[in-house]
Scaffold this motif. Structure first.
Motif, mmCIF file in Angstrom:
data_model
loop_
_atom_site.group_PDB
_atom_site.id
_atom_site.type_symbol
_atom_site.label_atom_id
_atom_site.label_comp_id
_atom_site.label_asym_id
_atom_site.label_seq_id
_atom_site.Cartn_x
_atom_site.Cartn_y
_atom_site.Cartn_z
ATOM 1 N N ASP A 286 10.845 82.599 -8.272
ATOM 2 C CA ASP A 286 10.078 81.866 -7.114
ATOM 3 C C ASP A 286 8.920 82.840 -6.731
ATOM 4 N N ILE A 287 9.063 84.062 -6.948
ATOM 5 C CA ILE A 287 8.177 85.130 -6.630
ATOM 6 C C ILE A 287 6.817 84.983 -7.159
ATOM 7 N N ASP A 288 5.918 84.657 -6.151
ATOM 8 C CA ASP A 288 4.430 84.619 -6.601
ATOM 9 C C ASP A 288 3.694 85.953 -6.943
ATOM 10 N N PHE A 289 4.122 86.804 -6.249
ATOM 11 C CA PHE A 289 3.831 88.332 -6.392
ATOM 12 C C PHE A 289 4.589 89.129 -6.098
ATOM 13 N N ILE A 324 0.555 91.959 -15.355
ATOM 14 C CA ILE A 324 0.803 92.329 -14.007
ATOM 15 C C ILE A 324 -0.627 92.266 -12.977
ATOM 16 N N GLU A 325 -1.742 92.020 -13.604
ATOM 17 C CA GLU A 325 -2.699 91.990 -12.784
ATOM 18 C C GLU A 325 -3.033 90.603 -12.124
ATOM 19 N N GLU A 329 1.203 86.676 -15.008
ATOM 20 C CA GLU A 329 2.303 86.158 -14.748
ATOM 21 C C GLU A 329 3.103 86.450 -13.530
ATOM 22 N N LEU A 330 3.128 87.850 -13.227
ATOM 23 C CA LEU A 330 3.478 88.482 -11.988
ATOM 24 C C LEU A 330 2.604 89.405 -11.469
#
Length: 386
Positions: A286-289, A324-325, A329-330
């Motif tokens: 559920d973590i968008d960033f 991670i950018e 994905e995250l």
């Protein structure tokens, strides 16, 4: 999860933030903290008399001197230590003070002037005979970078890889900083630039190490109900857990790497290590960033594995290929983080989380951001939602 924790979910919120970053040779730490405080008040649409709680860090100015400067009396005051691992607990203190009625609105305020790290006059490294990050002044290891470097050496020894594998972190955060008008480091950073930068302590190069700048930061926490009446949309505090400590917790890495007194094993978080997710009612999916403490680039690997985004030794590959950018994905540390935006003990990381969840970040905005986690390698975390 306790009934109290469940009851606290989304009952407090951040209603105002203020941040200054850069080079301000004519301003004291006190002046920078007062400026950030006023910016946060304006951001929230509050007046000074609306704030009745204050939290400060050491190595800036004391809370009493700050209150003299702003001409305010409060009924809740607390002063903590200026380590990045204590920023999450201090925000948690503010939320609990508001939730229990000890204060209606608590301002966390910090101002800092850059200072020379790694010098014999730096009293931090001599505390209790040795520093808290693995420094050993008697043998010339005189700064936190030493602790980060030996932890990274151990990580690559256990799981393979080398310092070259850290390049995607520095490069991603620099890309984010180039979209941030107040970032300190905005020059393009290619892989070649990264690999050609000088060694600090192997396997860490120059661009694996954070900024050392002047700055001020402030966050104001109040009740969810009161926050909804403020100028900007509230950002709710949904879940949280504290710093984990003890012989198996080296201050610049996760457990299991055998650094200092740590045992050697492959760390995998257990249910009790992920309490904040239970409190917030979310999972990693559920973590968008993600926002994580990045004073040194390996700490990003450690943070990812500490909260189960990756398995043991997997983070060094997870960070590759733009994952991670922004748009990946995250996305992580979308302001550029401490590596490229700047360093105000880490408070600027929280401020980026708040602005992202308000959808205020323009070209670096995470699309449809609803849930953000601040989580670091020692287990401290705060989960925010829009």
């Amino acid at each position: 999860m306790t009934e109290v924790a469940q009851a606290l979910r989304d009952k407090t919120a951040v209603c105002g933030v203020g941040l200054t970053l850069g080079n301000f040779p004519d301003k004291s730490a006190l002046a920078l903290s007062v400026e950030a405080y006023q910016l946060a008040l304006d951001d929230a649409g509050l007046k000074r008399e609306d704030v009745d709680g204050i939290i400060q860090l050491s190595f800036g100015n004391d809370y009493d001197r700050f209150l003299e400067a702003v001409g305010t009396d409060v009924r809740y005051a607390y002063q903590g230590w200026s380590h990045g691992r204590f920023i999450a607990p201090m925000l948690q203190h503010a939320a609990m003070a508001v939730a229990t009625g000890m204060a209606k609105a608590v301002a966390i305020v910090h101002g800092r002037r850059r200072r020379a790290f790694g010098q014999l006059a730096d009293t931090e490294m001599w505390r209790q005979g040795l520093g808290p990050h693995g420094e050993s002044p008697a043998y010339g290891a005189m700064g936190p970078v030493f602790g980060a470097a030996i932890a990274a050496q151990r990580y690559f020894h256990m799981y393979g890889g080398s310092g070259d594998d850290l390049a995607p972190i520095a490069m991603a955060f620099r890309k984010h900083a180039r979209l941030n008008p107040i970032a300190c480091r905005t020059a393009e950073l290619t892989r070649e630039d990264y690999l050609n930068s000088r060694w600090i302590i192997e396997p860490l190069r120059l661009f694996d190490c954070c900024q050392n700048n002047d700055g001020g930061a402030c966050l104001i926490i109040t009740s969810a109900e009161r926050a909804r009446d403020c100028k900007k949309p509230p950002v709710y505090i949904s879940g949280m857990q504290g710093v984990h400590a003890g012989p198996n917790f080296h201050n610049l890495t996760l457990p299991g790497l055998g650094v200092a007194q740590q045992e050697v094993y492959k760390y995998t978080p257990q249910k009790e290590d992920l309490y904040a997710y239970q409190m917030a009612g979310v999972t990693q999916k559920d973590i968008d960033f993600l926002i994580t403490y990045d004073a040194f680039s390996p700490l990003v690997l450690f943070g990812l594995e500490r909260f189960g985004f990756c398995g043991p030794g997997e983070a060094k590959d997870f960070i590759k290929d733009g994952r991670i950018e922004l748009g990946g994905e995250l996305p992580i540390n979308t302001s550029g983080g401490l590596l490229s935006e700047g360093h105000v003990v880490g408070w600027n990381l929280f401020i980026e989380a708040i602005r992202q969840l308000r959808h205020e970040c323009g070209p670096r905005q995470v699309k449809d951001a609803e849930v953000c986690q601040y989580g670091s390698f020692l287990g401290e975390t705060v989960i925010f939602r829009r």
